[in-house]
Motif scaffolding. Structure first.
Motif, PDB file in Angstrom:
ATOM      1  N   SER A  40       0.843  -1.186   0.000  1.00  0.00           N
ATOM      2  CA  SER A  40       0.000   0.000   0.000  1.00  0.00           C
ATOM      3  C   SER A  40       0.880   1.238   0.000  1.00  0.00           C
ATOM      4  O   SER A  40       2.070   1.177   0.329  1.00  0.00           O
ATOM      5  CB  SER A  40      -0.938   0.011   1.209  1.00  0.00           C
ATOM      6  N   ASP A  72       1.368   5.434   1.092  1.00  0.00           N
ATOM      7  CA  ASP A  72       0.931   6.458   2.042  1.00  0.00           C
ATOM      8  C   ASP A  72       0.227   7.633   1.375  1.00  0.00           C
ATOM      9  O   ASP A  72      -0.494   8.380   2.042  1.00  0.00           O
ATOM     10  CB  ASP A  72       2.129   6.977   2.845  1.00  0.00           C
ATOM     11  N   ARG A  82      -5.148   1.178   2.050  1.00  0.00           N
ATOM     12  CA  ARG A  82      -4.389   0.697   3.207  1.00  0.00           C
ATOM     13  C   ARG A  82      -5.293  -0.139   4.107  1.00  0.00           C
ATOM     14  O   ARG A  82      -4.878  -1.176   4.637  1.00  0.00           O
ATOM     15  CB  ARG A  82      -3.797   1.864   3.997  1.00  0.00           C
ATOM     16  N   HIS A 113       2.300  -7.383   4.869  1.00  0.00           N
ATOM     17  CA  HIS A 113       1.904  -6.069   4.369  1.00  0.00           C
ATOM     18  C   HIS A 113       3.111  -5.144   4.385  1.00  0.00           C
ATOM     19  O   HIS A 113       3.777  -5.014   5.410  1.00  0.00           O
ATOM     20  CB  HIS A 113       0.780  -5.506   5.245  1.00  0.00           C
ATOM     21  N   GLU A 146       4.134  -1.195   3.589  1.00  0.00           N
ATOM     22  CA  GLU A 146       3.695   0.164   3.297  1.00  0.00           C
ATOM     23  C   GLU A 146       4.855   0.952   2.695  1.00  0.00           C
ATOM     24  O   GLU A 146       5.976   0.889   3.200  1.00  0.00           O
ATOM     25  CB  GLU A 146       3.207   0.855   4.570  1.00  0.00           C
TER      26      GLU A 146
END
Length: 259
Positions: free
Chosen positions: A197, A199, A206, A221, A223
């Motif tokens: 994902s 930001d 997310r 996961h 980020e």
């Protein structure tokens, strides 16, 4: 109907499923890296995108992918999906778990997700622009929303071209047919899964990644603090190593699971 597609390289098969803001050309930055790493890469256009015509009857996106792979003689494969292509990849992995060796999802959508107010507002504004015949405005709306700050002008122009083409093809259709959405259970997914994902993306994606990281049997996961909704286009030099490391780690995983 056979989806428009191309195949490159040799070795274990990796299937690339595009975002619904793009078509299979979105994977141009990944194709050489995957082929050089020893993979056979299959990428296709969903119906109404790229070189695949709009559907002339109700259709099943996941079944379309499986029928293409059957035609190509592919039994086992890794799946990489972006956004709407991730939603299709999840369905394939749940309905045909024995065939999917690994699953990488970039800012994936998810069937049944309740959209945020921001995502609903985007959809309403897109509909308004298209109903007014402002295809260029709707295209620009998508480019501005889905690309993060690291996307250069060439990337923005590429997404603009793919998105506008999809709008033009779909708006020219005489009749609109809905996709068939068979029931499936995420709990049936056995493939090791990488969830990415960004930001700078809408919060929906997310939230989906966090949910899936908890619900899937074997998921991690990652980020990316620099990324928008299309990180594979925004900074391929950062995303390609993540994908290659994940694919190398799980090469042959499907055969091992069936033991």
């Amino acid at each position: 109907m056979t989806l428009a597609h191309d195949v490159a390289g040799s070795g274990p098969t990796v299937v690339l499923l595009h975002s619904t803001a793009c078509d299979r050309r979105m994977w141009d930055p990944q194709l050489p890296a995957l082929v050089d790493a020893g993979y056979r890469v299959v990428r296709s256009d969903m119906r109404g995108y790229g070189d695949s015509p709009v559907p002339d009857r109700p259709y099943d996106n996941a079944q379309d992918v499986i029928e293409l792979l059957d035609l190509l003689g592919v039994e086992e494969f890794a799946l990489v999906g972006s956004s709407g292509g991730g939603r299709v990849a999840l369905e394939v992995a749940a309905r045909w778990p024995h065939r999917v060796t690994s699953l990488a999802l970039l800012c994936t959508a998810l069937a049944g997700h309740e959209p945020s107010a921001e995502l609903r507002a985007f959809g309403e504004r897109e509909d308004e622009l298209l109903e007014a015949g402002d295809v260029a405005g709707a295209t620009d709306l998508n480019v501005e929303l889905w690309l993060g700050p690291h996307a250069d002008e060439a990337t923005r122009e590429a997404v603009r071209e793919m998105q506008r083409h999809a709008f033009e093809v779909q708006l020219a259709a005489v009749e609109e047919y809905p996709p068939i959405r068979p029931d499936f259970d995420l709990a049936d997914i056995t493939a090791p899964t990488l969830l990415i994902s960004g930001d700078h993306d809408l919060p929906d994606f997310r939230q989906i990644a966090v949910r899936l990281s908890k619900e899937l049997a074997d998921a991690r996961h990652r980020e990316l603090d620099w990324a928008g909704h299309l990180p594979s286009l925004e900074r391929p030099e950062a995303v390609n190593p993540l994908l290659l490391d994940f694919l190398r780690e799980h090469a042959g995983a499907g055969r091992e699971r069936r033991g």
